[in-house]
Scaffold this motif. Sequence first.
Motif, PDB file in Angstrom:
ATOM      1  N   ILE A  71       0.678  -1.108  -0.016  1.00  0.00           N
ATOM      2  CA  ILE A  71       0.115  -0.040  -0.207  1.00  0.00           C
ATOM      3  C   ILE A  71       0.933   1.111  -0.096  1.00  0.00           C
ATOM      4  O   ILE A  71       0.357   2.183  -0.751  1.00  0.00           O
ATOM      5  N   LEU A  72       1.828   1.114   0.792  1.00  0.00           N
ATOM      6  CA  LEU A  72       2.822   2.455   0.944  1.00  0.00           C
ATOM      7  C   LEU A  72       3.926   2.483  -0.408  1.00  0.00           C
ATOM      8  O   LEU A  72       4.344   3.581  -0.624  1.00  0.00           O
ATOM      9  N   ASN A  73       4.063   1.466  -1.171  1.00  0.00           N
ATOM     10  CA  ASN A  73       5.053   1.420  -2.193  1.00  0.00           C
ATOM     11  C   ASN A  73       4.471   0.529  -3.456  1.00  0.00           C
ATOM     12  O   ASN A  73       5.248  -0.517  -3.765  1.00  0.00           O
ATOM     13  N   PRO A  74       3.489   1.152  -3.734  1.00  0.00           N
ATOM     14  CA  PRO A  74       2.895   0.656  -5.077  1.00  0.00           C
ATOM     15  C   PRO A  74       3.738   0.210  -6.106  1.00  0.00           C
ATOM     16  O   PRO A  74       4.541   1.069  -6.599  1.00  0.00           O
ATOM     17  N   GLY A  75       3.944  -1.085  -6.866  1.00  0.00           N
ATOM     18  CA  GLY A  75       4.721  -1.419  -7.759  1.00  0.00           C
ATOM     19  C   GLY A  75       6.194  -1.684  -7.222  1.00  0.00           C
ATOM     20  O   GLY A  75       6.803  -2.232  -8.295  1.00  0.00           O
ATOM     21  N   LYS A  76       6.564  -1.434  -5.942  1.00  0.00           N
ATOM     22  CA  LYS A  76       7.998  -1.858  -5.862  1.00  0.00           C
ATOM     23  C   LYS A  76       7.883  -3.208  -5.139  1.00  0.00           C
ATOM     24  O   LYS A  76       7.026  -3.771  -4.689  1.00  0.00           O
ATOM     25  N   PRO A  77       9.056  -3.693  -5.298  1.00  0.00           N
ATOM     26  CA  PRO A  77       9.114  -5.280  -4.770  1.00  0.00           C
ATOM     27  C   PRO A  77       9.081  -5.374  -3.506  1.00  0.00           C
ATOM     28  O   PRO A  77       9.895  -4.170  -2.877  1.00  0.00           O
ATOM     29  N   ILE A  78       8.891  -6.237  -2.708  1.00  0.00           N
ATOM     30  CA  ILE A  78       8.904  -6.478  -1.246  1.00  0.00           C
ATOM     31  C   ILE A  78      10.340  -6.484  -0.811  1.00  0.00           C
ATOM     32  O   ILE A  78      11.208  -7.397  -1.585  1.00  0.00           O
ATOM     33  N   PRO A  79      10.785  -5.882   0.275  1.00  0.00           N
ATOM     34  CA  PRO A  79      12.418  -6.040   0.458  1.00  0.00           C
ATOM     35  C   PRO A  79      12.571  -7.484   1.001  1.00  0.00           C
ATOM     36  O   PRO A  79      11.638  -8.019   1.281  1.00  0.00           O
ATOM     37  N   ASN A  80      13.865  -7.733   0.820  1.00  0.00           N
ATOM     38  CA  ASN A  80      14.268  -9.349   0.972  1.00  0.00           C
ATOM     39  C   ASN A  80      14.196  -9.631   2.468  1.00  0.00           C
ATOM     40  O   ASN A  80      13.923 -10.714   2.730  1.00  0.00           O
ATOM     41  N   ASP A  81      14.272  -8.601   3.264  1.00  0.00           N
ATOM     42  CA  ASP A  81      14.265  -8.756   4.835  1.00  0.00           C
ATOM     43  C   ASP A  81      12.813  -9.317   5.330  1.00  0.00           C
ATOM     44  O   ASP A  81      12.846 -10.022   6.257  1.00  0.00           O
ATOM     45  N   ILE A  82      11.764  -8.865   4.434  1.00  0.00           N
ATOM     46  CA  ILE A  82      10.342  -9.357   4.709  1.00  0.00           C
ATOM     47  C   ILE A  82      10.343 -10.693   4.387  1.00  0.00           C
ATOM     48  O   ILE A  82       9.700 -11.553   4.860  1.00  0.00           O
ATOM     49  N   ILE A  83      10.780 -10.940   3.251  1.00  0.00           N
ATOM     50  CA  ILE A  83      10.607 -12.409   2.589  1.00  0.00           C
ATOM     51  C   ILE A  83      11.609 -13.414   3.368  1.00  0.00           C
ATOM     52  O   ILE A  83      10.867 -14.404   3.677  1.00  0.00           O
ATOM     53  N   THR A  84      12.719 -12.995   3.776  1.00  0.00           N
ATOM     54  CA  THR A  84      13.450 -13.777   4.667  1.00  0.00           C
ATOM     55  C   THR A  84      12.840 -14.246   6.062  1.00  0.00           C
ATOM     56  O   THR A  84      12.651 -15.378   6.302  1.00  0.00           O
ATOM     57  N   LYS A  85      12.103 -12.995   6.605  1.00  0.00           N
ATOM     58  CA  LYS A  85      11.590 -13.212   7.576  1.00  0.00           C
ATOM     59  C   LYS A  85      10.287 -14.167   7.865  1.00  0.00           C
ATOM     60  O   LYS A  85       9.949 -15.064   8.453  1.00  0.00           O
ATOM     61  N   GLU A  86       9.722 -14.028   6.564  1.00  0.00           N
ATOM     62  CA  GLU A  86       8.286 -14.957   6.403  1.00  0.00           C
ATOM     63  C   GLU A  86       8.728 -16.546   6.343  1.00  0.00           C
ATOM     64  O   GLU A  86       8.228 -17.352   6.821  1.00  0.00           O
TER      65      GLU A  86
END
Length: 453
Positions: A71-86
């Motif tokens: 929502i805050l960053n439309p169109g931008k890739p989700i940061p790696n740290d969030i993916i890693t934490k998931e």
Amino acid sequence: MSELSNSELETARKYDLTQKVIPFLDRHLIYPVLESLRADDLYDDEVITQLTFDLFKETNMTQFVKDQWEILNPGKPIPNDIITKEAKVDEIFNKLNNDTKETLDILNLQEVQDHLKQDKQFNREYLEKNHGITEAKINSLYEFGQFQYNRGDYVMASDLLSNFRVLSTDTDLIISATWGKLASEIIRLEWDSSLKELSKLREVIDSRSFANPLTQLHHRTWIIHWSLFPFFNIENGLDQLLDLFFSSSYLSTIQAASPWILRYLVAAVVASENSSNSSNSTKSLNNLSNPTFQKRLKDLIRVVNQEQYEYNDPLTDFIKALYIDYDFQEANSKLLEASIILRSDFFLANIADSFLENARHLISEVYCRVHQRINLQELSKSLNLTNEEGEKWIASLIKETKMDAKIDESEGTVLLNHPNTSVYQQVIEKTKGLSFKANQILATALQKQDNVQ
């Protein structure tokens, strides 16, 4: 909530307590408060979303965090740290789920439940000897409960923490588990269950053996803030709030650590109703002559007077104007501002109508106590009523409070016979008394000084 005008929004923002209460709430409890600010348009939508993202980025609610990022960053890739934490959260979940599955299955067996008693030590020895449930496995229930809470699974968190408390003898972890279960029940809107958890916490925290005074003060401050959720959402909740907040230890806590809670104390006193069966037009009138209400009102006036330099807002100012300054114009002005706060404050929306209705009764009651002759048209106007409504209002007030008064319809006035002196006269008499005592003390001091010389 009805939409606020621009000027009303300014008032709502000026007296918004969100920054005051946030330090005393768990981050999961803060979320509905933030969402209410969004719904009321008090702050920019993007600001609320950013606060929400910052609030939950350290939790296990990775999907929710991803949603806020997008929502805050439309169109931008989700940061790696969030993916890693998931991925890490999924890994920990599987481990804790495996660590606790056997324990939970055993505790759910009917034969095991039949053997368990009130004695925790007996239960622990029985479970370890017959089923291999050790201290480490019991603590795994707490760890998984805490993990599930931070993952947003409040139902599972509540169950795990309940099972942990049944077996654990670790006082600190039990208190922590109870806080977690209380938060889970509040978020799930399970008000009866939340009150039970609140009672358990109070029993421990209010005991003389609990920690040191500073830690006790800290925990009581948290109880005060968390209790706002159930107390403003259940039947008879205001009475329970007042019983708690007016108790000496909690009133001292409010005055010492969180004077802004006076807003909710004022709201609860004014909005509290003595009889749930009476009609709306007489509910607050029944309260006016009720000893409990009068005692609470007296205590409230005293506290508001003591703390007016530490904290004030339109609700506390309303009490000051009406009962300390006897300024009816100011009281009505503050009541208009208070109506905005009642509609925009997360906790007070449910009692807005009751507060405003009762506040008008209090104004008219005090007005009648002060004056011997009342112009019905002026009184009706000050209460935002028609002349006919004002006449009915004052007639009900006279009847319920048993004032010695007579309505003169032809003159449009009310004549009141005050057997005691008016409020103004009482103030004058008290001032005279204090002046007399002061002169006596001064004369005694001067006489002693002459004797010494």
